[in-house]
Design a protein around this motif. Sequence first.
Motif, PDB file in Angstrom:
ATOM      1  N   SER A  16      -0.368   1.226  -5.353  1.00 22.12           N
ATOM      2  CA  SER A  16      -0.457   1.974  -4.091  1.00 22.12           C
ATOM      3  C   SER A  16      -1.601   2.991  -4.137  1.00 22.12           C
ATOM      4  CB  SER A  16       0.877   2.675  -3.796  1.00 22.12           C
ATOM      5  OG  SER A  16       1.125   3.693  -4.744  1.00 22.12           O
ATOM      6  N   ILE A  66       3.274   7.553   1.416  1.00 19.74           N
ATOM      7  CA  ILE A  66       4.332   7.204   0.463  1.00 19.74           C
ATOM      8  C   ILE A  66       5.702   7.634   0.997  1.00 19.74           C
ATOM      9  CG2 ILE A  66       5.277   7.785  -1.811  1.00 19.74           C
ATOM     10  CD1 ILE A  66       3.089   5.726  -1.945  1.00 19.74           C
ATOM     11  N   ILE A 295       0.562  -3.621   0.213  1.00 16.54           N
ATOM     12  CA  ILE A 295       1.728  -3.202  -0.569  1.00 16.54           C
ATOM     13  C   ILE A 295       2.853  -4.235  -0.428  1.00 16.54           C
ATOM     14  CG2 ILE A 295       3.085  -1.790   1.047  1.00 16.54           C
ATOM     15  CD1 ILE A 295       2.031  -0.696  -2.441  1.00 16.54           C
TER      16      ILE A 295
END
Length: 322
Positions: A16, A66, A295
């Motif tokens: 990430s 996130i 992701i």
Amino acid sequence: MLRRLVNSIPVLIGASLLIFFIIQLAPGDFLTSQLLDPNVSPQQIDNLRKQFGLDQPVIVQYFYWIRELLQGNLGLSFAYKQPVADVIAPRILNSLWLVLLNLVLFYIIAIPLGVYGAVRQYSLGDKITSTIMYFFLGFPSFFFALIVIYFILQVRFATGWQIPVGGMTSSNYNELSTVSKVFDVLAHIAIPALTLAIISVAAFSRIMRAQMLEYLNADFIRTARSKGLSESKVVYKHAFRNAIIPFVAGIGGILPGLISGAGFVEVVFAYPGITPMLLDAINQQDLYLIAGFNIVTILLLIVGNLISDVLLTVVDPRIRYA
């Protein structure tokens, strides 16, 4: 398996970070191109930058992303003004049908060709298929797709057959019955799927042939033959089962490959898959769309590798995981 899942957490965090910061390395942002638009005032651009969070430092933007990811939100697409999941879902579904049909055609053609080349080594059929496969190995997928389109157009001009060469549906798709819609989509994805399969088969069948030859000349195969086992049992139960192990280990890459689209073949055939959308997103610096999709593919890669490990223990009983 639990240990593998725990070990995947640092992989996800590292991935990430790489994804987010590599995308940010490009100069400017999504709103930079708007500065050249005389219809958009600097105040409007500043307001949009605050709305999208682009006025914050990159590290702050990362942690905001996130935080949203942990809540199951892939972020907001700047270009579409919609959640990334809603934007990419229909395109992924389109690519999924194309890639699934490609995989079916690929394995139906590649495995028998590889086994045949090993069992009938240096026969006329083996020489012909080897020559054809070497010929296809030299073509990039997009160039081969252009050649396919050229020949289809020649056939259309010569015969008048309306063979689909682009898109996913016909112009009268909404007027068709349910069954006709299914056949219409199949007719549109068959040629790009077959184009992809032929290019992929060229490399896979050669590797499969080499693997089979290695095991057919192994000592345990001679032992099996000396015990009087039938040739088909020797080939398929003993040699083929061992030869397929490296390919089972590669199944982990298939799962993310299912949603990653067919690459430039989708572009050449004007297919509404995920690849054209991602290329547009990169061009427009649609940060969260690119990062969100990547992701998801990494998550699927981790899951695919776990499935691959399980299948390896089934194919080869010598493999055990602690």
